[in-house]
Design a protein around this motif. Structure first.
Motif, PDB file in Angstrom:
ATOM      1  N   THR A  33      -2.700   8.110   5.574  1.00 21.99           N
ATOM      2  CA  THR A  33      -2.974   7.175   4.480  1.00 21.99           C
ATOM      3  C   THR A  33      -1.857   7.205   3.452  1.00 21.99           C
ATOM      4  O   THR A  33      -1.409   6.157   2.968  1.00 21.99           O
ATOM      5  N   GLN A  34      -1.391   8.400   3.102  1.00 24.41           N
ATOM      6  CA  GLN A  34      -0.316   8.519   2.119  1.00 24.41           C
ATOM      7  C   GLN A  34       0.975   7.874   2.627  1.00 24.41           C
ATOM      8  O   GLN A  34       1.736   7.293   1.848  1.00 24.41           O
ATOM      9  N   ILE A  35       1.211   7.947   3.931  1.00 24.16           N
ATOM     10  CA  ILE A  35       2.423   7.360   4.499  1.00 24.16           C
ATOM     11  C   ILE A  35       2.347   5.843   4.526  1.00 24.16           C
ATOM     12  O   ILE A  35       3.261   5.151   4.065  1.00 24.16           O
ATOM     13  N   ILE A  36       1.256   5.282   5.065  1.00 24.07           N
ATOM     14  CA  ILE A  36       1.207   3.830   5.216  1.00 24.07           C
ATOM     15  C   ILE A  36       1.003   3.116   3.883  1.00 24.07           C
ATOM     16  O   ILE A  36       1.335   1.939   3.750  1.00 24.07           O
ATOM     17  N   ARG A  37       0.492   3.829   2.883  1.00 23.05           N
ATOM     18  CA  ARG A  37       0.378   3.241   1.549  1.00 23.05           C
ATOM     19  C   ARG A  37       1.628   3.464   0.709  1.00 23.05           C
ATOM     20  O   ARG A  37       1.664   3.110  -0.458  1.00 23.05           O
ATOM     21  N   MET A  38       2.636   4.053   1.305  1.00 17.28           N
ATOM     22  CA  MET A  38       3.917   4.294   0.636  1.00 17.28           C
ATOM     23  C   MET A  38       3.786   5.270  -0.524  1.00 17.28           C
ATOM     24  O   MET A  38       4.613   5.299  -1.430  1.00 17.28           O
ATOM     25  N   GLU A  39       2.719   6.076  -0.548  1.00 14.82           N
ATOM     26  CA  GLU A  39       2.623   7.147  -1.529  1.00 14.82           C
ATOM     27  C   GLU A  39       3.633   8.237  -1.193  1.00 14.82           C
ATOM     28  O   GLU A  39       4.094   8.967  -2.079  1.00 14.82           O
ATOM     29  N   LEU A  40       3.933   8.363   0.086  1.00 14.63           N
ATOM     30  CA  LEU A  40       5.031   9.216   0.547  1.00 14.63           C
ATOM     31  C   LEU A  40       6.128   8.284   1.038  1.00 14.63           C
ATOM     32  O   LEU A  40       5.957   7.589   2.044  1.00 14.63           O
ATOM     33  N   ALA A  41       7.239   8.251   0.333  1.00 16.36           N
ATOM     34  CA  ALA A  41       8.315   7.317   0.652  1.00 16.36           C
ATOM     35  C   ALA A  41       9.018   7.703   1.942  1.00 16.36           C
ATOM     36  O   ALA A  41       9.035   8.880   2.327  1.00 16.36           O
ATOM     37  N   PRO A  42       9.609   6.720   2.646  1.00 21.52           N
ATOM     38  CA  PRO A  42      10.434   7.042   3.809  1.00 21.52           C
ATOM     39  C   PRO A  42      11.504   8.063   3.431  1.00 21.52           C
ATOM     40  O   PRO A  42      12.157   7.948   2.394  1.00 21.52           O
ATOM     41  N   GLY A  43      11.663   9.089   4.260  1.00 21.86           N
ATOM     42  CA  GLY A  43      12.627  10.137   3.986  1.00 21.86           C
ATOM     43  C   GLY A  43      12.050  11.355   3.306  1.00 21.86           C
ATOM     44  O   GLY A  43      12.734  12.368   3.158  1.00 21.86           O
ATOM     45  N   THR A  44      10.775  11.294   2.881  1.00 25.01           N
ATOM     46  CA  THR A  44      10.151  12.453   2.247  1.00 25.01           C
ATOM     47  C   THR A  44      10.011  13.613   3.230  1.00 25.01           C
ATOM     48  O   THR A  44       9.501  13.435   4.337  1.00 25.01           O
ATOM     49  N   ALA A  92      14.566  -3.168  13.706  1.00 25.03           N
ATOM     50  CA  ALA A  92      13.293  -3.179  14.436  1.00 25.03           C
ATOM     51  C   ALA A  92      12.334  -4.246  13.903  1.00 25.03           C
ATOM     52  O   ALA A  92      11.277  -4.476  14.499  1.00 25.03           O
ATOM     53  N   LEU A  93      12.689  -4.895  12.791  1.00 25.75           N
ATOM     54  CA  LEU A  93      11.775  -5.881  12.211  1.00 25.75           C
ATOM     55  C   LEU A  93      11.506  -7.050  13.145  1.00 25.75           C
ATOM     56  O   LEU A  93      10.392  -7.546  13.227  1.00 25.75           O
ATOM     57  N   ARG A  94      12.543  -7.503  13.823  1.00 26.46           N
ATOM     58  CA  ARG A  94      12.354  -8.625  14.736  1.00 26.46           C
ATOM     59  C   ARG A  94      11.340  -8.276  15.815  1.00 26.46           C
ATOM     60  O   ARG A  94      10.461  -9.081  16.146  1.00 26.46           O
ATOM     61  N   LEU A 170      -0.523  -2.642  12.622  1.00 28.30           N
ATOM     62  CA  LEU A 170      -0.934  -2.770  11.220  1.00 28.30           C
ATOM     63  C   LEU A 170      -0.542  -1.531  10.416  1.00 28.30           C
ATOM     64  O   LEU A 170      -0.224  -1.637   9.234  1.00 28.30           O
ATOM     65  N   ASP A 171      -0.577  -0.361  11.039  1.00 30.40           N
ATOM     66  CA  ASP A 171      -0.134   0.861  10.358  1.00 30.40           C
ATOM     67  C   ASP A 171       1.321   0.723   9.913  1.00 30.40           C
ATOM     68  O   ASP A 171       1.673   1.042   8.774  1.00 30.40           O
ATOM     69  N   HIS A 172       2.166   0.263  10.816  1.00 29.78           N
ATOM     70  CA  HIS A 172       3.571   0.087  10.479  1.00 29.78           C
ATOM     71  C   HIS A 172       3.760  -1.102   9.539  1.00 29.78           C
ATOM     72  O   HIS A 172       4.570  -1.049   8.608  1.00 29.78           O
ATOM     73  N   GLY A 173       2.994  -2.160   9.762  1.00 31.53           N
ATOM     74  CA  GLY A 173       3.125  -3.359   8.942  1.00 31.53           C
ATOM     75  C   GLY A 173       2.717  -3.146   7.503  1.00 31.53           C
ATOM     76  O   GLY A 173       3.257  -3.798   6.595  1.00 31.53           O
ATOM     77  N   GLU A 174       1.783  -2.224   7.262  1.00 29.98           N
ATOM     78  CA  GLU A 174       1.355  -1.996   5.884  1.00 29.98           C
ATOM     79  C   GLU A 174       2.497  -1.434   5.054  1.00 29.98           C
ATOM     80  O   GLU A 174       2.664  -1.802   3.885  1.00 29.98           O
ATOM     81  N   ARG A 175       3.295  -0.568   5.629  1.00 28.99           N
ATOM     82  CA  ARG A 175       4.442  -0.041   4.889  1.00 28.99           C
ATOM     83  C   ARG A 175       5.437  -1.160   4.566  1.00 28.99           C
ATOM     84  O   ARG A 175       5.965  -1.238   3.458  1.00 28.99           O
ATOM     85  N   ILE A 176       5.669  -2.028   5.526  1.00 26.40           N
ATOM     86  CA  ILE A 176       6.585  -3.149   5.299  1.00 26.40           C
ATOM     87  C   ILE A 176       6.032  -4.085   4.235  1.00 26.40           C
ATOM     88  O   ILE A 176       6.754  -4.533   3.334  1.00 26.40           O
ATOM     89  N   LEU A 177       4.729  -4.371   4.306  1.00 26.52           N
ATOM     90  CA  LEU A 177       4.106  -5.267   3.335  1.00 26.52           C
ATOM     91  C   LEU A 177       4.169  -4.693   1.931  1.00 26.52           C
ATOM     92  O   LEU A 177       4.465  -5.399   0.961  1.00 26.52           O
ATOM     93  N   ARG A 178       3.929  -3.401   1.798  1.00 26.69           N
ATOM     94  CA  ARG A 178       3.961  -2.789   0.465  1.00 26.69           C
ATOM     95  C   ARG A 178       5.385  -2.759  -0.093  1.00 26.69           C
ATOM     96  O   ARG A 178       5.589  -2.932  -1.297  1.00 26.69           O
TER      97      ARG A 178
END
Length: 250
Positions: A33-44, A92-94, A170-178
């Motif tokens: 949850t913390q990852i996909i909600r971006m509470e933990l930023a990429p690279g943490t 990887a977005l495409r 959707l797990d991956h998409g939520e990070r992109i959306l946020r």
């Protein structure tokens, strides 16, 4: 595309601290949850010892959670055995957008064929929650309602494999959306209702062709918004939006 060096950007938040007795499943869900909600930023950097101490568990359930999340592509493990929150790879977005276009079309089409009364009730309930979240400018609720809508459509489709695929996307998409919503200071910018309404109408009417077209519309709206956002950030060598003619080919 060369991958940029990843630096630690944050510590595990204090709010992760929970009472003792947390199960491995709870640790996994908390961290995910913390990852996909971006509470933990990429690279943490994920320190399994420190996180275990914060959650009141041994190192083992934390390691199990990290292994599961690595399998889902949300955590990366380095050669020195450290783990970090997975970074975003623009290239990887495409692939991501092509995948949601295919799955939104497929699950909407099957939902129109296989839906039952309880599916329609669930989809209608989520639609009301989505509209209420938009009216209250509640970003968290909007993102969650969008997730639940597509899961409900996938459930109505009646194929458990497709449901698993949609959940993972959707797990991956939520990070992109946020990340996308941060440009609006996390205010609600949500054009998805147009595609959702069209999908619901077609599913209720049991019209597979119209449902698939609505799924393509929903995916195209998302792709166009993300394309404009990332293209402004120097990703001009990637065609992020699926071609309109491909989406309308059915």
């Amino acid at each position: 595309m060369a991958k940029a060096a990843i630096r630690p950007t944050a510590e595990i938040p204090d709010r992760a601290r929970r009472t003792r007795g947390m199960s491995a499943e709870e640790v996994y869900r908390k961290l995910k949850t913390q990852i996909i909600r971006m509470e933990l930023a990429p690279g943490t950097v994920i320190d399994d010892v420190a996180l275990g101490a914060q959650l009141g568990v041994s190192r083992q359930p934390v390691r199990e959670a990290i292994i599961r999340l690595s399998g889902e592509g949300l955590v990366e493990s380095n050669r020195n055995r450290s783990s970090i929150v997975a970074s975003f790879d623009i290239s990887a977005l495409r692939d991501f957008l092509e995948s949601i276009s295919l799955l939104y079309r497929l699950t909407a089409r099957l939902a129109a064929i296989n839906r039952r009364a309880e599916h329609l009730a669930r989809i209608a309930e989520i639609g009301r929650a989505h509209a209420a979240a938009i009216s209250m400018d509640d970003v968290d609720a909007v993102v969650e309602a969008n997730r639940q809508f597509h899961l409900a459509v996938a459930e109505a489709a009646g194929n458990t494999i497709y449901l698993t695929w949609v959940r993972n996307l959707l797990d991956h998409g939520e990070r992109i959306l946020r990340l996308y919503l941060r440009q609006y200071d996390n205010h609600v910018i949500d054009p998805a209702m147009e595609g959702h309404r069209a999908m619901v109408e077609a599913i209720v009417a049991q019209n597979p062709d119209a449902a698939e077209a609505a799924g393509a519309l929903d995916a195209r709206i998302i792709a166009e918004g993300l394309s404009k956002f990332f293209l402004r950030r120097g990703a001009s060598d990637f065609a992020l939006a699926p071609p309109a003619e491909a989406a309308a080919s059915r």
